[in-house]
Design a protein around this motif. Structure first.
Motif, PDB file in Angstrom:
ATOM      1  N   LEU A  67       2.646   7.316  12.866  1.00  0.00           N
ATOM      2  CA  LEU A  67       2.157   6.086  13.484  1.00  0.00           C
ATOM      3  C   LEU A  67       2.268   6.138  15.001  1.00  0.00           C
ATOM      4  O   LEU A  67       3.166   6.800  15.549  1.00  0.00           O
ATOM      5  CB  LEU A  67       3.003   4.889  13.028  1.00  0.00           C
ATOM      6  N   ALA A  97       3.878   0.616   2.587  1.00  0.00           N
ATOM      7  CA  ALA A  97       3.870  -0.545   3.482  1.00  0.00           C
ATOM      8  C   ALA A  97       3.758  -1.833   2.677  1.00  0.00           C
ATOM      9  O   ALA A  97       2.942  -1.931   1.752  1.00  0.00           O
ATOM     10  CB  ALA A  97       2.704  -0.446   4.459  1.00  0.00           C
ATOM     11  N   MET A 122       0.859  -1.195   0.000  1.00  0.00           N
ATOM     12  CA  MET A 122       0.000   0.000   0.000  1.00  0.00           C
ATOM     13  C   MET A 122       0.887   1.235   0.000  1.00  0.00           C
ATOM     14  O   MET A 122       1.837   1.314   0.783  1.00  0.00           O
ATOM     15  CB  MET A 122      -0.836   0.080   1.295  1.00  0.00           C
ATOM     16  N   HIS A 130      -5.654  -0.940  15.102  1.00  0.00           N
ATOM     17  CA  HIS A 130      -5.951  -2.280  14.596  1.00  0.00           C
ATOM     18  C   HIS A 130      -4.725  -3.172  14.728  1.00  0.00           C
ATOM     19  O   HIS A 130      -3.608  -2.698  14.983  1.00  0.00           O
ATOM     20  CB  HIS A 130      -6.391  -2.214  13.124  1.00  0.00           C
ATOM     21  N   ILE A 178       0.592   4.977   1.045  1.00  0.00           N
ATOM     22  CA  ILE A 178      -0.344   5.708   1.907  1.00  0.00           C
ATOM     23  C   ILE A 178       0.050   7.192   1.894  1.00  0.00           C
ATOM     24  O   ILE A 178       1.203   7.533   2.153  1.00  0.00           O
ATOM     25  CB  ILE A 178      -0.290   5.142   3.348  1.00  0.00           C
ATOM     26  N   ASP A 193      -2.681  -6.080  12.400  1.00  0.00           N
ATOM     27  CA  ASP A 193      -2.664  -6.424  10.969  1.00  0.00           C
ATOM     28  C   ASP A 193      -3.099  -7.865  10.694  1.00  0.00           C
ATOM     29  O   ASP A 193      -3.579  -8.169   9.597  1.00  0.00           O
ATOM     30  CB  ASP A 193      -1.273  -6.164  10.372  1.00  0.00           C
ATOM     31  N   TRP A 199       6.813  -1.067   7.114  1.00  0.00           N
ATOM     32  CA  TRP A 199       6.244   0.266   6.821  1.00  0.00           C
ATOM     33  C   TRP A 199       7.398   1.260   6.644  1.00  0.00           C
ATOM     34  O   TRP A 199       8.230   1.416   7.545  1.00  0.00           O
ATOM     35  CB  TRP A 199       5.337   0.662   7.980  1.00  0.00           C
ATOM     36  N   VAL A 232      -6.267   6.517  10.862  1.00  0.00           N
ATOM     37  CA  VAL A 232      -6.366   5.063  10.706  1.00  0.00           C
ATOM     38  C   VAL A 232      -6.610   4.511  12.103  1.00  0.00           C
ATOM     39  O   VAL A 232      -5.786   4.689  13.008  1.00  0.00           O
ATOM     40  CB  VAL A 232      -5.077   4.465  10.084  1.00  0.00           C
ATOM     41  N   HIS A 246      -1.818  -0.772  16.433  1.00  0.00           N
ATOM     42  CA  HIS A 246      -1.210   0.482  15.969  1.00  0.00           C
ATOM     43  C   HIS A 246      -2.260   1.295  15.233  1.00  0.00           C
ATOM     44  O   HIS A 246      -3.314   0.785  14.842  1.00  0.00           O
ATOM     45  CB  HIS A 246       0.018   0.213  15.097  1.00  0.00           C
ATOM     46  N   ARG A 291       2.666  13.298   4.322  1.00  0.00           N
ATOM     47  CA  ARG A 291       3.298  12.199   5.057  1.00  0.00           C
ATOM     48  C   ARG A 291       3.166  10.921   4.240  1.00  0.00           C
ATOM     49  O   ARG A 291       2.397  10.027   4.583  1.00  0.00           O
ATOM     50  CB  ARG A 291       2.608  12.034   6.424  1.00  0.00           C
ATOM     51  N   HIS A 298       3.199  -5.917   3.473  1.00  0.00           N
ATOM     52  CA  HIS A 298       2.899  -6.890   4.524  1.00  0.00           C
ATOM     53  C   HIS A 298       3.304  -8.280   4.048  1.00  0.00           C
ATOM     54  O   HIS A 298       2.939  -8.704   2.957  1.00  0.00           O
ATOM     55  CB  HIS A 298       1.422  -6.846   4.909  1.00  0.00           C
TER      56      HIS A 298
HETATM   57  O1  LIG Z   1       0.291   4.607   7.424  1.00  0.00           O
HETATM   58  C1  LIG Z   1      -0.677   4.594   8.176  1.00  0.00           C
HETATM   59  O2  LIG Z   1      -1.249   5.625   8.489  1.00  0.00           O
HETATM   60  C2  LIG Z   1      -1.212   3.301   8.740  1.00  0.00           C
HETATM   61  C3  LIG Z   1      -0.470   2.098   8.216  1.00  0.00           C
HETATM   62  C4  LIG Z   1      -0.896   0.809   8.828  1.00  0.00           C
HETATM   63  O3  LIG Z   1      -1.699   0.743   9.709  1.00  0.00           O
HETATM   64  C5  LIG Z   1      -0.275  -0.403   8.340  1.00  0.00           C
HETATM   65  O4  LIG Z   1       0.561  -0.342   7.419  1.00  0.00           O
HETATM   66  O5  LIG Z   1      -0.614  -1.483   8.865  1.00  0.00           O
END
Ligand SMILES: O=C(O)CCC(=O)C(=O)O
Length: 294
Positions: A191, A263, A146, A161, A148, A163, A178, A158, A248, A259, A265
């Motif tokens: 974050l 990311a 992603m 949560h 962001i 992941d 990230w 955000v 997070h 910003r 995963h």
């Molecule tokens: O970049 C963000 O604001 C949140 C990213 C996030 O929660 C993640 O990558 O799991």
């Protein structure tokens, strides 16, 4: 309380001290992991992708109101493609985009690492393979990526949560990589993480139940109160590693500064990927690890 951070090693290996910090906190901040040039190259590539993206081509998807089905399909099919998602605040009450597309996006996902050569090179850096191995992922697979944006003034929060809620394996192996493509701190929607929160149970799973995507509650244990969420201060080029169970979040960006972050995963290919995860891949395009494409 500021989270501890380390200077990244040249080849991505993790020192004993880093491994211990990750085991204690459930996150690990490695400054200088990527060069400023690498970050800028990724930002420039994303600017090109946005230039080529025509919001009108998927206009119905972004209209607010009655188009939830189209929006849903656009999201559901994003696991193996490059799709663009807007900030809610980029639209007026009539559902019309009020910002230039470059200033209006929330994120782009979820297969940049497979579908774009510049993102692939950034994401399949051998240094990251080394880091993943040192984290204990014996067969790291890149599940999701992603970009962001957190645009100034309208970048949304955000919510807190874990992941593994979204990328579930048995046993749980989801690990977030990230990258701060610009300085990210508590002034521009950076974050926050709960130190030690990865020893908590998984609270929710977002998955398919038949044709429906549901957020199922597994455990009611409350998340630590806000005072216990540490800002994860990340200068440009920093890698923040996030354990799949560590709670997070990120704050809204009410500042004038953007910003951007990227990311990836990962999950361990030795664990069982849940077939009912929201993220679906075509059979002929399975998730891959760090092996070269040709
Ligand atoms: O970049 C963000 O604001 C949140 C990213 C996030 O929660 C993640 O990558 O799991």
């Amino acid at each position: 309380m500021k989270a501890r951070s380390f200077q990244a090693t040249q080849d991505g290996h993790l020192t004993g001290e880093m491994i211990e910090a990750y085991a204690q906190d459930g996150f690990l901040i490695l400054e200088g992991y990527k060069s400023v040039e690498d970050c800028d190259a990724l930002r420039a590539r994303m600017a090109d992708l946005i230039d080529a993206f025509e919001p009108e081509s998927v206009a119905s998807v972004f209209e607010t109101g009655s188009q939830t089905h189209a929006r849903d399909a656009y999201f559901r099919e994003s696991g193996g493609s490059i799709r663009f998602f807007f900030e809610e605040k980029a639209f007026d009450d009539a559902g019309k985009l009020t910002k230039d597309k470059h200033q209006a996006l929330n994120k782009v996902g979820h297969a940049l690492h497979d579908e774009d050569p510049v993102f692939e090179a950034f994401s399949r850096d051998p240094k990251m393979a080394r880091t993943a191995r040192d984290l204990g992922l014996s067969n790291p697979l890149l599940a999701q990526s992603m970009y962001i944006f957190k645009p100034p003034h309208i970048g949304g929060e955000v919510n807190c949560h874990q992941d593994s809620t979204f990328l579930y394996t048995d046993p749980m192996t989801c690990t977030g990589f990230w990258f701060a493509l610009e300085d990210a701190d508590d002034t521009n929607g950076g974050l926050y993480g709960v130190p030690g929160g990865h020893t908590d149970p998984l609270r929710k799973r977002f998955h398919y139940q038949g044709d429906d995507l549901v957020m199922e509650t597994l455990d009611d244990t409350p998340i630590a109160p806000d005072e216990q969420h540490a800002p994860l201060i990340a200068p440009k080029g920093t890698l923040v590693i996030l354990h799949g169970l560590v709670p997070h979040k990120s704050a809204p960006n009410t500042s004038d500064k953007s910003r951007h972050a990227y990311a990836v995963h990962m999950v361990d290919g030795e664990a069982v990927w849940s077939a009912d995860n929201w993220l679906q891949r075509a059979e002929d395009k399975p998730m891959r690890g760090f092996e070269p494409t040709s």
